[in-house]
Design a protein around this motif. Structure first.
Motif, mmCIF file in Angstrom:
data_model
loop_
_atom_site.group_PDB
_atom_site.id
_atom_site.type_symbol
_atom_site.label_atom_id
_atom_site.label_comp_id
_atom_site.label_asym_id
_atom_site.label_seq_id
_atom_site.Cartn_x
_atom_site.Cartn_y
_atom_site.Cartn_z
ATOM 1 N N LEU A 56 71.496 -21.082 16.846
ATOM 2 C CA LEU A 56 72.119 -22.294 17.371
ATOM 3 C C LEU A 56 71.104 -23.431 17.453
ATOM 4 O O LEU A 56 71.425 -24.585 17.136
ATOM 5 C CB LEU A 56 72.723 -22.020 18.746
ATOM 6 N N ASP A 57 69.888 -23.128 17.882
ATOM 7 C CA ASP A 57 68.860 -24.166 17.939
ATOM 8 C C ASP A 57 68.602 -24.760 16.558
ATOM 9 O O ASP A 57 68.443 -25.973 16.405
ATOM 10 C CB ASP A 57 67.558 -23.590 18.509
ATOM 11 N N ARG A 58 68.552 -23.883 15.557
ATOM 12 C CA ARG A 58 68.336 -24.358 14.193
ATOM 13 C C ARG A 58 69.495 -25.231 13.740
ATOM 14 O O ARG A 58 69.292 -26.293 13.140
ATOM 15 C CB ARG A 58 68.178 -23.153 13.261
ATOM 16 N N LEU A 59 70.722 -24.807 14.018
ATOM 17 C CA LEU A 59 71.882 -25.609 13.652
ATOM 18 C C LEU A 59 71.846 -26.964 14.335
ATOM 19 O O LEU A 59 72.078 -28.006 13.710
ATOM 20 C CB LEU A 59 73.164 -24.872 14.020
ATOM 21 N N ALA A 61 71.315 -32.922 14.517
ATOM 22 C CA ALA A 61 70.626 -34.110 15.028
ATOM 23 C C ALA A 61 70.108 -34.999 13.905
ATOM 24 O O ALA A 61 69.931 -36.206 14.098
ATOM 25 C CB ALA A 61 69.472 -33.683 15.939
ATOM 26 N N GLN A 62 69.885 -34.425 12.726
ATOM 27 C CA GLN A 62 69.369 -35.196 11.598
ATOM 28 C C GLN A 62 70.476 -35.736 10.686
ATOM 29 O O GLN A 62 70.187 -36.465 9.741
ATOM 30 C CB GLN A 62 68.447 -34.306 10.754
ATOM 31 N N GLY A 63 71.710 -35.358 10.961
ATOM 32 C CA GLY A 63 72.800 -35.679 10.062
ATOM 33 C C GLY A 63 73.638 -36.870 10.490
ATOM 34 O O GLY A 63 73.316 -37.584 11.451
ATOM 35 N N GLU A 64 74.739 -37.065 9.785
ATOM 36 C CA GLU A 64 75.604 -38.216 10.010
ATOM 37 C C GLU A 64 76.395 -38.113 11.311
ATOM 38 O O GLU A 64 76.931 -39.122 11.782
ATOM 39 C CB GLU A 64 76.578 -38.358 8.834
ATOM 40 N N HIS A 65 76.493 -36.910 11.864
ATOM 41 C CA HIS A 65 77.294 -36.718 13.072
ATOM 42 C C HIS A 65 76.417 -36.309 14.256
ATOM 43 O O HIS A 65 76.818 -35.483 15.080
ATOM 44 C CB HIS A 65 78.375 -35.673 12.821
ATOM 45 N N ALA A 66 75.243 -36.882 14.330
ATOM 46 C CA ALA A 66 74.314 -36.515 15.396
ATOM 47 C C ALA A 66 74.923 -36.730 16.782
ATOM 48 O O ALA A 66 74.583 -36.025 17.733
ATOM 49 C CB ALA A 66 73.025 -37.322 15.261
ATOM 50 N N GLY A 110 76.381 -33.650 18.604
ATOM 51 C CA GLY A 110 75.534 -32.571 19.092
ATOM 52 C C GLY A 110 74.940 -32.895 20.454
ATOM 53 O O GLY A 110 75.109 -34.006 20.967
ATOM 54 N N PRO A 111 74.204 -31.952 21.022
ATOM 55 C CA PRO A 111 74.057 -30.572 20.546
ATOM 56 C C PRO A 111 75.313 -29.745 20.826
ATOM 57 O O PRO A 111 76.035 -30.003 21.789
ATOM 58 C CB PRO A 111 72.870 -30.051 21.348
ATOM 59 N N LEU A 112 75.573 -28.783 19.964
ATOM 60 C CA LEU A 112 76.747 -27.942 20.097
ATOM 61 C C LEU A 112 76.474 -26.814 21.085
ATOM 62 O O LEU A 112 75.396 -26.217 21.069
ATOM 63 C CB LEU A 112 77.121 -27.334 18.745
ATOM 64 N N ILE A 142 72.003 -13.200 21.730
ATOM 65 C CA ILE A 142 70.651 -12.655 21.777
ATOM 66 C C ILE A 142 69.640 -13.797 21.785
ATOM 67 O O ILE A 142 69.784 -14.767 21.026
ATOM 68 C CB ILE A 142 70.382 -11.752 20.553
ATOM 69 N N GLU A 143 68.629 -13.708 22.642
ATOM 70 C CA GLU A 143 67.542 -14.679 22.641
ATOM 71 C C GLU A 143 66.233 -13.967 22.344
ATOM 72 O O GLU A 143 66.139 -12.742 22.378
ATOM 73 C CB GLU A 143 67.459 -15.425 23.971
ATOM 74 N N GLY A 144 65.203 -14.742 22.025
ATOM 75 C CA GLY A 144 63.887 -14.169 21.760
ATOM 76 C C GLY A 144 63.668 -13.764 20.321
ATOM 77 O O GLY A 144 62.672 -13.111 20.009
ATOM 78 N N THR A 145 64.579 -14.165 19.423
ATOM 79 C CA THR A 145 64.409 -13.859 17.998
ATOM 80 C C THR A 145 63.934 -15.105 17.266
ATOM 81 O O THR A 145 63.968 -16.219 17.805
ATOM 82 C CB THR A 145 65.728 -13.397 17.366
ATOM 83 N N GLU A 146 63.500 -14.919 16.044
ATOM 84 C CA GLU A 146 63.122 -16.040 15.203
ATOM 85 C C GLU A 146 64.358 -16.573 14.482
ATOM 86 O O GLU A 146 65.279 -15.810 14.187
ATOM 87 C CB GLU A 146 62.081 -15.600 14.177
ATOM 88 N N PRO A 147 64.388 -17.881 14.187
ATOM 89 C CA PRO A 147 65.522 -18.410 13.437
ATOM 90 C C PRO A 147 65.574 -17.810 12.051
ATOM 91 O O PRO A 147 64.541 -17.461 11.467
ATOM 92 C CB PRO A 147 65.248 -19.917 13.383
ATOM 93 N N ARG A 148 66.757 -17.670 11.532
ATOM 94 C CA ARG A 148 66.953 -17.097 10.204
ATOM 95 C C ARG A 148 66.368 -18.015 9.146
ATOM 96 O O ARG A 148 66.605 -19.211 9.147
ATOM 97 C CB ARG A 148 68.430 -16.864 9.929
#
Length: 252
Positions: free
Chosen positions: A162-165, A170-175, A178-180, A191-197
């Motif tokens: 979700l953080d990555r999304l 935030a960088q796009g046309e519909h900033a 967000g945040p969603l 799940i938390e504590g993982t690395e982004p895909r």
């Protein structure tokens, strides 16, 4: 993978209603206990979700012992719905999956739901999840079943995803959309504590496969072949979404 841990657990007693946060949950072979055992269908038997009726984002369902629910919504008195006695079933359509379901016994319950949405609907219950709806056999072991969830028993996601999304939003046309929130994606387990895909088979996150684990043995399943349409509702307020907040979301 990092220090992965469970951040939150959610069930959805009525499909497309608001989620119910829990501290713990019993996971049955067909998914979390009490998750998506009820849903609304229209006059043609098709599932009713937030995709067509954003107002469902305001409706809530509380689980009762034995599987009944208490429905509530703004401006309406709560209504208690017991599990219907075994009896005649009606055909229901969950995005192309045909399944038999048992309607709520009290006509006033159907009227309550229809009046809230402004269209005739029926509330139905999945009486026997062990046999009623098989998981897509291309991605399941023999005998695996699911409730009224879109495709698989346990829906899992990560805060890193979700953080990555949200960074992309935030960088796009519909900033401005967000945040969603995580609730937009209606997971059972966060799940938390993982690395982004990231891309590539050698990346640590490549060990996370999209889809849902089999509750019985932890085997990962492929994602559903049906791509969810854009959701039309903010999880807290009913409004039509057209940007990134709609593009990747689900009203499961």
């Amino acid at each position: 993978m990092g220090n992965a841990r469970v951040r939150s657990i959610h069930v959805h007693p009525v499909k497309a209603f608001r989620s119910l946060p829990l501290r713990e949950v019993v996971v049955e072979r067909w998914g979390p206990a009490g998750d998506r055992r009820w849903m609304l269908i229209d006059d043609g038997g098709k599932v009713v979700t937030q995709r067509r009726h954003p107002r469902l984002a305001l409706a809530a369902a509380e689980l009762l012992p034995g599987g009944g629910v208490v429905l509530s919504a703004p401006g309406r008195d709560p209504v208690t719905v017991p599990v219907p006695a075994p009896g005649a079933t009606v055909p229901a359509d969950v995005f192309g999956d045909k399944v038999e379901a048992v309607p709520a016994e009290d006509a006033a319950v159907h009227a309550w739901c229809g009046d809230f949405l402004g269209t005739p609907v029926r509330l139905v219950h999945l009486d026997d999840p062990a046999v009623r709806r098989p998981v897509d056999p291309a991605y399941a072991l023999p005998g695996e079943t699911v409730t009224f969830a879109d495709g698989y028993p346990l829906l899992l996601t990560t805060t890193a995803s979700l953080d990555r999304l949200n960074s992309l939003v935030a960088q796009g046309e519909h900033a401005h959309e967000g945040p969603l929130p995580m609730s937009r994606f209606r997971p059972n387990v966060v799940i938390e504590g993982t690395e982004p895909r990231t891309a590539g088979p050698a990346s640590p996150s490549a060990r996370w496969r999209s889809g849902s684990p089999r509750p019985a043995d932890g085997v990962w399943s492929p994602p559903p072949t049906r791509t969810p349409p854009a959701a039309d509702a903010n999880p807290c307020t009913p409004w039509a979404g057209t940007g990134p907040s709609a593009a990747g979301s689900s009203s499961a």
